[in-house]
Design a protein around this motif. Structure first.
Motif, PDB file in Angstrom:
ATOM      1  N   GLY A 296       0.821  -1.216   0.000  1.00 18.45           N
ATOM      2  CA  GLY A 296       0.000   0.000   0.000  1.00 18.45           C
ATOM      3  C   GLY A 296       0.848   1.256   0.000  1.00 18.45           C
ATOM      4  O   GLY A 296       0.523   2.247  -0.673  1.00 18.45           O
ATOM      5  N   LEU A 297       1.936   1.248   0.765  1.00 19.65           N
ATOM      6  CA  LEU A 297       2.859   2.391   0.791  1.00 19.65           C
ATOM      7  C   LEU A 297       3.410   2.683  -0.596  1.00 19.65           C
ATOM      8  O   LEU A 297       3.392   3.833  -1.069  1.00 19.65           O
ATOM      9  N   LEU A 298       3.881   1.654  -1.271  1.00 18.94           N
ATOM     10  CA  LEU A 298       4.461   1.832  -2.609  1.00 18.94           C
ATOM     11  C   LEU A 298       3.400   2.292  -3.607  1.00 18.94           C
ATOM     12  O   LEU A 298       3.634   3.206  -4.410  1.00 18.94           O
ATOM     13  N   GLY A 299       2.232   1.658  -3.549  1.00 15.93           N
ATOM     14  CA  GLY A 299       1.182   1.997  -4.504  1.00 15.93           C
ATOM     15  C   GLY A 299       0.661   3.412  -4.327  1.00 15.93           C
ATOM     16  O   GLY A 299       0.514   4.158  -5.303  1.00 15.93           O
ATOM     17  N   MET A 300       0.383   3.829  -3.084  1.00 21.90           N
ATOM     18  CA  MET A 300      -0.162   5.165  -2.862  1.00 21.90           C
ATOM     19  C   MET A 300       0.875   6.245  -3.174  1.00 21.90           C
ATOM     20  O   MET A 300       0.513   7.337  -3.631  1.00 21.90           O
ATOM     21  N   THR A 301       2.142   5.948  -2.945  1.00 21.05           N
ATOM     22  CA  THR A 301       3.196   6.889  -3.351  1.00 21.05           C
ATOM     23  C   THR A 301       3.175   7.083  -4.863  1.00 21.05           C
ATOM     24  O   THR A 301       3.343   8.204  -5.370  1.00 21.05           O
ATOM     25  N   GLY A 302       2.938   5.988  -5.574  1.00 23.28           N
ATOM     26  CA  GLY A 302       2.830   6.076  -7.020  1.00 23.28           C
ATOM     27  C   GLY A 302       1.653   6.912  -7.468  1.00 23.28           C
ATOM     28  O   GLY A 302       1.765   7.705  -8.411  1.00 23.28           O
ATOM     29  N   VAL A 303       0.513   6.757  -6.793  1.00 23.71           N
ATOM     30  CA  VAL A 303      -0.659   7.573  -7.127  1.00 23.71           C
ATOM     31  C   VAL A 303      -0.361   9.048  -6.893  1.00 23.71           C
ATOM     32  O   VAL A 303      -0.748   9.920  -7.682  1.00 23.71           O
ATOM     33  N   ALA A 304       0.353   9.353  -5.817  1.00 24.72           N
ATOM     34  CA  ALA A 304       0.633  10.745  -5.448  1.00 24.72           C
ATOM     35  C   ALA A 304       1.542  11.448  -6.443  1.00 24.72           C
ATOM     36  O   ALA A 304       1.326  12.624  -6.781  1.00 24.72           O
ATOM     37  N   PHE A 305       2.554  10.747  -6.926  1.00 25.36           N
ATOM     38  CA  PHE A 305       3.590  11.423  -7.714  1.00 25.36           C
ATOM     39  C   PHE A 305       3.706  10.913  -9.148  1.00 25.36           C
ATOM     40  O   PHE A 305       4.704  11.179  -9.815  1.00 25.36           O
ATOM     41  N   ALA A 306       2.688  10.199  -9.613  1.00 22.74           N
ATOM     42  CA  ALA A 306       2.706   9.712 -10.996  1.00 22.74           C
ATOM     43  C   ALA A 306       2.697  10.882 -11.979  1.00 22.74           C
ATOM     44  O   ALA A 306       2.031  11.892 -11.742  1.00 22.74           O
ATOM     45  N   PRO A 307       3.402  10.765 -13.100  1.00 21.83           N
ATOM     46  CA  PRO A 307       3.441  11.867 -14.070  1.00 21.83           C
ATOM     47  C   PRO A 307       2.202  11.947 -14.952  1.00 21.83           C
ATOM     48  O   PRO A 307       1.953  12.976 -15.586  1.00 21.83           O
ATOM     49  N   ASP A 308       1.435  10.858 -15.022  1.00 23.12           N
ATOM     50  CA  ASP A 308       0.252  10.864 -15.885  1.00 23.12           C
ATOM     51  C   ASP A 308      -0.802   9.930 -15.321  1.00 23.12           C
ATOM     52  O   ASP A 308      -0.563   9.187 -14.360  1.00 23.12           O
ATOM     53  N   ALA A 309      -1.988   9.989 -15.934  1.00 22.57           N
ATOM     54  CA  ALA A 309      -3.123   9.218 -15.423  1.00 22.57           C
ATOM     55  C   ALA A 309      -2.913   7.714 -15.561  1.00 22.57           C
ATOM     56  O   ALA A 309      -3.374   6.938 -14.716  1.00 22.57           O
TER      57      ALA A 309
END
Length: 405
Positions: A296-309
């Motif tokens: 969950g930590l890794l995934g939500m970090t990805g949602v927060a700082f992803a460059p695109d949808a």
């Protein structure tokens, strides 16, 4: 209880779980977009809805659980269905923030009558403790497949008609599902309190509190649930807005894109639950919970700082498909194994209270972050809560406690 009756009980329970998941998850998919696009709510308002909803549900949770243990688990579920269906239906008829807040509060209160009562009902009616973990795992898989069906079905309805039509339809169907519970659920193993109801309710409540006070393992899972539900609820409410802000592909209707993301997450979740089913309770549960929190930590970090949808959607699949369902089923099994029949619904209500308390406290903090700083930082705060949960579950716990009957 013979095998035929046992199989019938399990079938009824799993089928109801599947149907409720169809309607609830499909409704929430459409509603999450409805709140952003049609009602034009801000990120802070979206999370604030969850926090206020949690406050009311928190207040109702334990009284509802005690009533289920005192009067009836079955009829507690019927009440839940009626309140839930009403809240869902009315959501599609309003767009003003105060009215949407009211419908979501009613929806949250409706869950307080079901959380704990459902697990308590099947555990005691089945009366086969050695099978209940497998039954609950099967129900969890049914919930995921039902959710996928609901996303596709109600997502398609919203795309073909209008979002408010799909929302109202789901609410009406949820009201009808109350009839299924009233007609198909039996209650032969449960004995309502024959003493004065208030006295019996108070005794059950005190018994549940005493059980929790004696159990370091229960207190540990309540703390972990508080943290991870705060992370999952706030992050899940903000994720659709983050995807919209990042810019969904113009060739796709937003409801189609979100449906695809949701279905993929549920398929992943069903596969993962099937693969790790034997590691969800017993001594391996703590390690499995910790791993899920790290995911969950890794995934939500990805949602927060992803460059695109697209990349944000992939990260959201990891959170929604692996971290959230695994931690929830482990928590339910953990609590169910450490309580007794007399206070089973009440103890599960304590677990739900930990969930709602996490929604309220963590949700308000994350809403403030989204309003005062930015949406990505608010999502990063959600990710941090997943990481904190993993750290909490590394704490040495008490020896494994005997399984309750």
């Amino acid at each position: 209880m013979d095998c035929l009756v046992s199989s019938s009980l399990i079938t009824v329970f799993v089928r109801w779980t599947w149907l409720r998941a169809v309607l609830h998850n499909g409704w929430w998919l459409v509603t999450s977009l409805y709140l952003v696009v049609d009602a034009n709510l801000s990120a802070a308002q979206i999370v604030l809805i969850g926090a206020v909803q949690g406050i009311f549900a928190l207040a109702c949770e334990v009284p509802a659980g005690v009533l289920a243990d005192t009067i009836s688990r079955k009829w507690s579920l019927v009440v839940s269905q009626l309140l839930m269906g009403t809240a869902m239906l009315v959501t599609g008829l309003v767009t003003a923030f105060p009215l949407l807040l009211a419908t979501q509060v009613l929806w949250g209160v409706s869950w307080s009558f079901a959380s704990g009562a459902d697990v308590a009902w099947i555990t005691d009616e089945l009366e086969q403790p050695e099978r209940i973990s497998a039954v609950l795992a099967r129900a969890a898989r049914a919930q995921l497949t039902g959710a996928a069906t609901g996303l596709v079905g109600l997502g398609a309805l919203a795309w073909a008609t209008q979002r408010d039509i799909a929302i109202v339809t789901a609410g009406a169907a949820m009201l009808l599902l109350g009839l299924y519970v009233a007609l198909r659920f039996t209650e032969q193993r449960f004995a309502p309190a024959r003493a004065a109801r208030w006295s019996a309710s108070w005794s059950i409540f005190r018994g549940g509190v005493a059980l929790v006070r004696r159990s370091p393992e229960l207190r540990l899972i309540f703390l972990a649930t508080f943290l991870i539900n705060g992370a999952a609820d706030a992050g899940g409410r903000l994720a659709p807005k983050q995807l919209v802000d990042l810019g969904l592909p113009v060739a796709w209707d937003p409801i189609v894109w979100l449906t695809g993301v949701g279905v993929l997450a549920l398929v992943v979740g069903a596969v993962v639950l099937r693969r790790v089913e034997r590691r969800l309770d017993g001594e391996r549960a703590r390690h499995s919970y910790r791993v899920a929190a790290m995911i969950g930590l890794l995934g939500m970090t990805g949602v927060a700082f992803a460059p695109d949808a697209a990349s944000a959607s992939a990260a959201l699949v990891i959170v929604s498909g692996i971290a959230v369902p695994l931690t929830r089923i482990i928590a339910a099994l953990w609590v169910n194994a450490r309580t007794t029949s007399v206070v089973r619904a009440t103890t599960h209500s304590f677990l739900a209270q930990a969930e709602y308390l996490g929604e309220v406290t963590c949700g308000l903090a994350i809403a403030a972050t989204a309003s005062l700083v930015s949406l990505p930082i608010a999502l990063a705060a959600s990710a941090a809560l997943f990481g904190l949960t993993a750290a909490v579950m590394r704490r040495p716990g008490a020896a494994v406690e005997p399984r309750a009957r």
